[in-house]
Scaffold this motif. Structure first.
Motif, PDB file in Angstrom:
ATOM      1  N   MET A 103      31.552 -28.934   5.408  1.00  0.00           N
ATOM      2  CA  MET A 103      30.311 -28.382   4.876  1.00  0.00           C
ATOM      3  C   MET A 103      30.555 -27.752   3.509  1.00  0.00           C
ATOM      4  N   LYS A 104      29.837 -28.250   2.502  1.00  0.00           N
ATOM      5  CA  LYS A 104      29.928 -27.652   1.181  1.00  0.00           C
ATOM      6  C   LYS A 104      28.859 -26.576   1.031  1.00  0.00           C
ATOM      7  N   PRO A 105      29.113 -25.579   0.201  1.00  0.00           N
ATOM      8  CA  PRO A 105      28.157 -24.476   0.072  1.00  0.00           C
ATOM      9  C   PRO A 105      26.854 -24.916  -0.595  1.00  0.00           C
ATOM     10  N   THR A 106      25.780 -24.237  -0.225  1.00  0.00           N
ATOM     11  CA  THR A 106      24.492 -24.392  -0.893  1.00  0.00           C
ATOM     12  C   THR A 106      24.054 -23.017  -1.388  1.00  0.00           C
ATOM     13  N   TYR A 107      23.086 -23.010  -2.277  1.00  0.00           N
ATOM     14  CA  TYR A 107      22.646 -21.732  -2.847  1.00  0.00           C
ATOM     15  C   TYR A 107      21.178 -21.825  -3.251  1.00  0.00           C
ATOM     16  N   GLU A 108      20.548 -20.692  -3.332  1.00  0.00           N
ATOM     17  CA  GLU A 108      19.203 -20.605  -3.899  1.00  0.00           C
ATOM     18  C   GLU A 108      18.985 -19.196  -4.439  1.00  0.00           C
ATOM     19  N   ILE A 109      18.215 -19.102  -5.486  1.00  0.00           N
ATOM     20  CA  ILE A 109      17.920 -17.815  -6.104  1.00  0.00           C
ATOM     21  C   ILE A 109      16.778 -17.158  -5.334  1.00  0.00           C
ATOM     22  N   LEU A 110      17.055 -15.999  -4.761  1.00  0.00           N
ATOM     23  CA  LEU A 110      16.043 -15.279  -3.991  1.00  0.00           C
ATOM     24  C   LEU A 110      15.147 -14.431  -4.888  1.00  0.00           C
ATOM     25  N   VAL A 111      15.751 -13.741  -5.828  1.00  0.00           N
ATOM     26  CA  VAL A 111      15.021 -12.922  -6.795  1.00  0.00           C
ATOM     27  C   VAL A 111      15.280 -13.521  -8.166  1.00  0.00           C
ATOM     28  N   GLN A 112      14.208 -13.930  -8.831  1.00  0.00           N
ATOM     29  CA  GLN A 112      14.351 -14.551 -10.144  1.00  0.00           C
ATOM     30  C   GLN A 112      14.441 -13.479 -11.218  1.00  0.00           C
ATOM     31  N   GLY A 113      15.570 -13.408 -11.881  1.00  0.00           N
ATOM     32  CA  GLY A 113      15.743 -12.443 -12.941  1.00  0.00           C
ATOM     33  C   GLY A 113      15.109 -12.902 -14.243  1.00  0.00           C
ATOM     34  N   ASN A 114      15.030 -12.008 -15.203  1.00  0.00           N
ATOM     35  CA  ASN A 114      14.570 -12.373 -16.537  1.00  0.00           C
ATOM     36  C   ASN A 114      15.196 -11.421 -17.552  1.00  0.00           C
ATOM     37  N   ASN A 115      15.061 -11.757 -18.806  1.00  0.00           N
ATOM     38  CA  ASN A 115      15.675 -10.958 -19.859  1.00  0.00           C
ATOM     39  C   ASN A 115      14.673 -10.079 -20.600  1.00  0.00           C
ATOM     40  N   LEU A 116      13.538  -9.827 -19.974  1.00  0.00           N
ATOM     41  CA  LEU A 116      12.553  -8.933 -20.568  1.00  0.00           C
ATOM     42  C   LEU A 116      13.073  -7.500 -20.572  1.00  0.00           C
ATOM     43  N   ARG A 117      12.700  -6.760 -21.589  1.00  0.00           N
ATOM     44  CA  ARG A 117      13.068  -5.350 -21.634  1.00  0.00           C
ATOM     45  C   ARG A 117      11.977  -4.581 -22.360  1.00  0.00           C
ATOM     46  N   LEU A 118      11.974  -3.281 -22.166  1.00  0.00           N
ATOM     47  CA  LEU A 118      11.097  -2.409 -22.914  1.00  0.00           C
ATOM     48  C   LEU A 118      11.748  -2.067 -24.249  1.00  0.00           C
ATOM     49  N   LYS A 119      11.009  -1.413 -25.128  1.00  0.00           N
ATOM     50  CA  LYS A 119      11.546  -1.140 -26.452  1.00  0.00           C
ATOM     51  C   LYS A 119      12.826  -0.321 -26.387  1.00  0.00           C
ATOM     52  N   HIS A 120      12.849   0.678 -25.516  1.00  0.00           N
ATOM     53  CA  HIS A 120      14.012   1.558 -25.443  1.00  0.00           C
ATOM     54  C   HIS A 120      14.676   1.563 -24.066  1.00  0.00           C
ATOM     55  N   ASP A 121      14.217   0.739 -23.143  1.00  0.00           N
ATOM     56  CA  ASP A 121      14.736   0.763 -21.779  1.00  0.00           C
ATOM     57  C   ASP A 121      14.859  -0.648 -21.221  1.00  0.00           C
ATOM     58  N   PHE A 122      15.590  -0.735 -20.114  1.00  0.00           N
ATOM     59  CA  PHE A 122      15.765  -2.001 -19.418  1.00  0.00           C
ATOM     60  C   PHE A 122      14.807  -2.079 -18.236  1.00  0.00           C
ATOM     61  N   LEU A 123      14.218  -3.251 -18.042  1.00  0.00           N
ATOM     62  CA  LEU A 123      13.529  -3.507 -16.777  1.00  0.00           C
ATOM     63  C   LEU A 123      14.568  -3.775 -15.694  1.00  0.00           C
ATOM     64  N   GLY A 124      15.644  -4.441 -16.076  1.00  0.00           N
ATOM     65  CA  GLY A 124      16.756  -4.624 -15.143  1.00  0.00           C
ATOM     66  C   GLY A 124      16.428  -5.508 -13.959  1.00  0.00           C
ATOM     67  N   ILE A 125      15.818  -6.675 -14.199  1.00  0.00           N
ATOM     68  CA  ILE A 125      15.538  -7.613 -13.116  1.00  0.00           C
ATOM     69  C   ILE A 125      16.584  -8.723 -13.179  1.00  0.00           C
ATOM     70  N   ALA A 126      17.521  -8.682 -12.267  1.00  0.00           N
ATOM     71  CA  ALA A 126      18.631  -9.633 -12.249  1.00  0.00           C
ATOM     72  C   ALA A 126      18.440 -10.676 -11.153  1.00  0.00           C
ATOM     73  N   ASN A 127      19.041 -11.840 -11.355  1.00  0.00           N
ATOM     74  CA  ASN A 127      19.043 -12.854 -10.301  1.00  0.00           C
ATOM     75  C   ASN A 127      19.823 -12.343  -9.090  1.00  0.00           C
ATOM     76  N   VAL A 128      19.266 -12.566  -7.924  1.00  0.00           N
ATOM     77  CA  VAL A 128      19.973 -12.346  -6.661  1.00  0.00           C
ATOM     78  C   VAL A 128      20.030 -13.697  -5.962  1.00  0.00           C
ATOM     79  N   THR A 129      21.223 -14.156  -5.652  1.00  0.00           N
ATOM     80  CA  THR A 129      21.413 -15.512  -5.145  1.00  0.00           C
ATOM     81  C   THR A 129      21.942 -15.498  -3.716  1.00  0.00           C
ATOM     82  N   LEU A 130      21.320 -16.292  -2.880  1.00  0.00           N
ATOM     83  CA  LEU A 130      21.761 -16.483  -1.495  1.00  0.00           C
ATOM     84  C   LEU A 130      22.661 -17.702  -1.435  1.00  0.00           C
TER      85      LEU A 130
END
Length: 229
Positions: free
Chosen positions: A1-28
């Motif tokens: 059996m070879k591993p499989t994967y899928e992204i559960l939480v889709q991250g993005n590179n959006l940010r606020l002017k002075h702060d991070f939204l901090g939405i990262a990919n979480v992969t199963l």
């Protein structure tokens, strides 16, 4: 059996002017030894992560292993949801988290104490985590960043890079951006990943796919829905 994967939480590179939204990919990852998470995301993704698991009929208790690419808040919050699991983190990152770079304000206080309540396995060097799942050091963003390389059945060699490659900009320019280690160290890590991968799951961007000319593109979008309440 070879591993499989899928992204559960889709991250993005959006940010606020002075702060991070901090939405990262979480992969199963589904491996021979059971279910594994690559990172747990930040609090901003907490409810979405639980919903993504629930939609797949998976309870937090079903996750056997949590692989933490590094210990920044947007990748290692929510570890308390999986306190029963085996946590895997690099020894170098564990040491770094106690004394981070003076400009690194992204290390959450109490992360070592929280993880110490669970079973933590420290990694160094390279090796095999499960059948077809290889871990390797990916320093640059932090000194202790690690990635996973999956030998899959239908998608070739997939590298889940975490913040070793945060977004497409780094893959296109082949240069590390936002390094708390050394830019040149991160750039060498990026080149290694680009040389080896058929697909790349970045830290904060849709999956990147190698083209015949060797360049990488993305085909999926990263929706960002805002609801006013």
């Amino acid at each position: 059996m070879k591993p499989t994967y899928e992204i559960l939480v889709q991250g993005n590179n959006l940010r606020l002017k002075h702060d991070f939204l901090g939405i990262a990919n979480v992969t199963l990852i589904r491996g021979r030894d059971g279910l594994m998470l690559f990172d747990t995301g930040g609090y901003i993704s907490r409810l979405g992560l639980l919903k993504a698991l629930r939609d797949r009929g998976i309870a937090p208790a079903d996750i056997k292993t949590v692989f933490l690419s590094h210990l920044h808040f947007d990748h290692a919050h929510n570890v308390d949801l999986f306190a029963h699991a085996r946590f895997v983190v690099s020894e170098r990152e564990w040491e770094y988290s106690a004394h981070p770079h003076p400009d690194d304000l992204l290390m959450p206080w109490g992360i070592r104490e929280q993880l110490s309540k669970s079973k933590v396995e420290f990694l160094s060097g390279e090796g095999q985590l499960d059948h077809g799942i290889h871990f390797f050091p990916a320093p640059g963003h932090t000194p202790g960043c690690y990635g996973l390389e999956l030998e899959t059945e239908d998608r070739g060699r997939v590298i889940i890079a975490g913040d070793a490659i945060k977004y497409a900009k780094e893959a296109i320019l082949k240069r590390c951006d936002m390094a708390f280690d050394e830019v040149d160290v991160g750039t060498r890590t990026i080149q290694r990943i680009l040389d080896r991968a058929d697909r790349i799951v970045p830290g904060h961007f849709p999956e990147l796919i190698r083209q015949p000319d060797g360049n990488f593109i993305w085909e999926e979008s990263a929706p960002f829905e805002l609801l006013v309440r």
